[in-house]
Design an enzyme around this catalytic site. Structure first.
Site, short mmCIF file in Angstrom:
data_model
loop_
_atom_site.label_atom_id
_atom_site.label_comp_id
_atom_site.label_asym_id
_atom_site.label_seq_id
_atom_site.Cartn_x
_atom_site.Cartn_y
_atom_site.Cartn_z
N ASN A 1 13.40 -7.78 5.33
CA ASN A 1 13.94 -7.08 6.50
C ASN A 1 13.70 -7.96 7.72
O ASN A 1 12.60 -8.48 7.89
CB ASN A 1 13.23 -5.74 6.68
N GLY B 1 14.47 -2.61 9.56
CA GLY B 1 13.29 -1.98 9.01
C GLY B 1 12.05 -2.86 8.99
O GLY B 1 11.06 -2.50 8.35
N GLN B 2 12.07 -3.98 9.69
CA GLN B 2 10.87 -4.83 9.73
C GLN B 2 9.81 -4.16 10.58
O GLN B 2 10.00 -3.89 11.76
CB GLN B 2 11.20 -6.22 10.29
N ILE C 1 0.82 -1.22 0.00
CA ILE C 1 0.00 0.00 0.00
C ILE C 1 0.85 1.27 0.00
O ILE C 1 0.32 2.36 -0.21
CB ILE C 1 -1.02 0.02 1.17
N HIS D 1 9.74 -8.18 0.09
CA HIS D 1 9.34 -7.08 -0.77
C HIS D 1 9.85 -7.42 -2.17
O HIS D 1 11.05 -7.69 -2.35
CB HIS D 1 9.97 -5.76 -0.32
N HIS E 1 8.15 -11.72 5.47
CA HIS E 1 7.69 -11.33 4.14
C HIS E 1 8.85 -10.81 3.30
O HIS E 1 9.85 -10.35 3.82
CB HIS E 1 6.58 -10.27 4.22
#
Length: 114
Positions: free
Chosen positions: A87, A93-94, A31, A102, A100
């Site tokens: 991450n 930066g998680q 998003i 990116h 998951h």
């Protein structure tokens, strides 16, 4: 413990623009995209971080990566390529603690990333 947002997407309790789904893997549009094509690939099984992986998760993680290659082919990215980034933990930066990847594509990506 309250269920994570990605688990809610898996259960279709929260809408997402799903790009790929099979028995073990889900991919949907991010998003807040960081590239023209920015998807998230997740195992449907809740695994918070790489540190939580168990030997029995090896197969599903391979399926996640294979799904990324399938989607890349479907999107016509075989020649141009894509980046798959994960991450792990806060300093990396998680933000969502459901493992998951990116999937970034659609423009030339720079290195190092950050």
């Amino acid at each position: 413990m309250q269920e994570c947002i990605f688990c809610k997407i898996v259960k279709k309790e929260i809408p997402a623009e799903i790009i790929y789904e099979d028995d073990n893997v889900l991919a949907f549009k991010d998003i807040q995209p960081a590239a023209p094509i920015h998807l998230l690939f997740i195992p449907k099984k809740h695994i918070p971080t790489f540190f939580d992986l168990q030997p029995e998760d090896d197969k599903i993680m391979g399926e996640v990566q294979r799904a990324a290659a399938v989607v890349a082919g479907d999107l016509g990215l075989a020649e141009r390529g894509f980046r798959l980034v994960a991450n792990c933990m806060k300093d990396a930066g998680q933000l969502v603690f459901h493992l998951h990847y990116h999937f970034l594509a659609g423009r030339e990506l720079q290195w190092p990333p950050g």
